[in-house]
Write an enzyme that holds these catalytic residues in place. Sequence first.
Site, PDB file in Angstrom:
ATOM      1  N   ASP A 132       0.886  -1.142   0.000  1.00 11.24           N
ATOM      2  CA  ASP A 132       0.000   0.000   0.000  1.00 11.24           C
ATOM      3  C   ASP A 132       0.935   1.205   0.000  1.00 11.24           C
ATOM      4  O   ASP A 132       1.982   1.166   0.623  1.00 11.24           O
ATOM      5  CB  ASP A 132      -0.852  -0.035   1.266  1.00 11.24           C
ATOM      6  CG  ASP A 132      -1.830   1.099   1.294  1.00 11.24           C
ATOM      7  OD1 ASP A 132      -2.291   1.484   0.215  1.00 11.24           O
ATOM      8  OD2 ASP A 132      -2.123   1.593   2.393  1.00 11.24           O
ATOM      9  N   ASP A 168      -0.455  -0.534   6.287  1.00  7.98           N
ATOM     10  CA  ASP A 168      -0.279   0.033   7.622  1.00  7.98           C
ATOM     11  C   ASP A 168      -1.385  -0.407   8.575  1.00  7.98           C
ATOM     12  O   ASP A 168      -1.417  -0.006   9.725  1.00  7.98           O
ATOM     13  CB  ASP A 168      -0.162   1.561   7.562  1.00  7.98           C
ATOM     14  CG  ASP A 168      -1.404   2.203   6.964  1.00  7.98           C
ATOM     15  OD1 ASP A 168      -2.353   1.466   6.657  1.00  7.98           O
ATOM     16  OD2 ASP A 168      -1.411   3.426   6.801  1.00  7.98           O
ATOM     17  N   ASP A 173      -7.031  -1.319   5.710  1.00  8.07           N
ATOM     18  CA  ASP A 173      -6.754  -2.399   4.771  1.00  8.07           C
ATOM     19  C   ASP A 173      -6.721  -3.776   5.442  1.00  8.07           C
ATOM     20  O   ASP A 173      -6.070  -4.696   4.961  1.00  8.07           O
ATOM     21  CB  ASP A 173      -5.487  -2.131   3.960  1.00  8.07           C
ATOM     22  CG  ASP A 173      -4.288  -1.849   4.828  1.00  8.07           C
ATOM     23  OD1 ASP A 173      -4.412  -1.955   6.057  1.00  8.07           O
ATOM     24  OD2 ASP A 173      -3.221  -1.525   4.268  1.00  8.07           O
TER      25      ASP A 173
END
Lengths: 71, 623
Positions: free
Chosen positions: B330, B516, B520
């Site tokens: 990401d 992180d 997500d």
Amino acid sequence: MKIKYEVKGLDCPNCAAKLAGMMEAREGIDSAKINFLTEKLTVETSLDEAAAYTVLCEAARAFSKSVEIVK
Amino acid sequence: MKGLIGLLKSELARIIIGLSLFVPAFILERVGEGAAEHTLYIISIILYALSLAVAGIPVFLGAFRGIIRRDLLDEKFLMSLASVGAMIIGEMSEGVAVMLFFLVGEYFEHRAVAHSRRSIRALMDIRPDEACVVGEDGEERVMDAEDVEVGSIIVVRAGERVPIDSVVISGSADLDTSALTGESIPRPVCEGSAVEGGAVVVGGVIRCKTLRTADESAAARILELVENANESKSREESFITGFSRFYTPIVVGLAVLVAVFPPLFVDNITFSDSIYSALAFLVISCPCALVISVPMAFFGGIGGAASRGILFKGGNVFSAVARADSFVFDKTGTLTSGSFSVREVVPVGISEEELMYYAASAEYGSTHPLAECIKGAARDAVIPEEYEELAGLGVRATVKGHTVLVGTERLLAGCGVASPSDTGAATVLVAIDGRYAGKIIVKDEIKSEAESAIRELSALGAKRTVMLSGDKKERAYEVAQALAIDEAVPELLPEEKYRKLEKIIAASSAVCYVGDGINDAPALALADVGVAMGAIGSDSAIEAADVVIMSDDLTRLPLAVRIARKTVRIAKANIVFALGVKLGVMILSVLGLANMWLAVFADVGVAVLAILNSMRTLSARGK
């Protein structure tokens, strides 16, 4: 009820698995798992705390004199 | 008498006494050989018997218990059988030696296990037991951290560990979180900073208000994670547990075959020879070396990684990380940090400098990351006369008599200012006295260590690196290019990221997703390996991820890969080594080339070596 104990004096993981099996064979102990490396015993039981401890100690004594279960 | 029994309980004492009886017996037996007089021989037999008794008592007792519970495959029973069997076929010295060396081996094995346990525990000794609580009367009392209620005031002085997750209410100090995150540079904390339980205060005194109970604090959570990690088994561990169930019966069965059949079919092999070979089988019939050393390797790997701020959530995760060949990142918060820098200033009707001056002055009191970046880029700024922060929109301030708006299109529109609409998340709009005055385009900064981390991953054999981002094409490609990432997929909505990850997973053998942990969690759970970065405080990330990297230092990722590979390699090496030696000894003993001493080495000696080998995982350098 889930209770955790410490188990001291076990020789090897093989013995740990055998002792756990012997504990599970006792009445009132639904499941017993021993982690040899962390020396942790996790028990699922329908007994109350004091009764479970007595039963577990009996099983340990029948297995080997050097094994000790600490609350 | 009582003293003697006490002495015999110590393994070391039994070894020494047993050996000091064994050596003279051995000499007397050899000296007495062929002599007409039997006195020396008889004395040697008595000494042998005593030596065996001293060394073997607990083993014989164990064997007896084994018989009582009808467990004839018990290690101690088989060892006793081997020892007594050897004496019956006339190999007195071997019978005793087997028991003695078994004892010596066990002694070292126990020492090695105890040592490993201690090292791992020392590594994990991050949970403070006591807290210094300030009562309502202002008096300090030391009490068990477990009993401290949420909202209590505690004092932590230099050199002490923060007992419980708290927020600082007064004082300032440097906080060493290396035990939690592996990050070695202390972080300054002051009023309002959150401090994690388990971190050490270096220099300074802080008064804090506790936010959680001790059991829910960072250190306790990490410990629980590490402890539970030991429960989920790796493929190697499952293989060994399954295998050990068959190993002993098979070897004992082979021993019977070896004892009975060769003398029947081969002329020059006597039953005494074949039984001797069979006894060697019994000696190596315990799978202990394997059953100890393989889980020990993973246990050590978990402990060693944890000391570097990397939490593996189970033995099974090691193999998955070791295999991973595609890495998906990401962008924001993972490859880039939370801070921004000004990329471009587009003034309308005023100079660039003026625009920055008004924007920075308006943002003077704001601590928002965008505000910090604008203030950092402006040459000059003043304290505004009036100032109002509008959450999620921006700020409204009065600077030198001018009304200044700094923020989103919505903020400006809300105040009746028209602005160009082609703006993204990375653009800050400015209006002065009700007129659009220009925009400041910012970019998030790439983490300084990101490039070397990606390069290291490639060097470790990563076949494909992908960056998923919700950011604009331009910036996404720029970041990907700067970091030499193979692919960048920009302008993704959160659910599109998930779909894209699904596609990548379908096309690769093992995918590692690095995020992180904020927003997500589904992606972390979906990937073969989900790695959450900087997740010390986030429960949902810790829940969903397979590997949790406590700090947000990206170089921990290749380190995690190296640790995983090393751990798996050591576990596999132990399996091959222990099985190989045992198989070799079995073959040699069938051929009549191995004696029982070698068999004892193959049993306990191999166990000790395998355990020592396992402990290499603790060092966590991953080399």
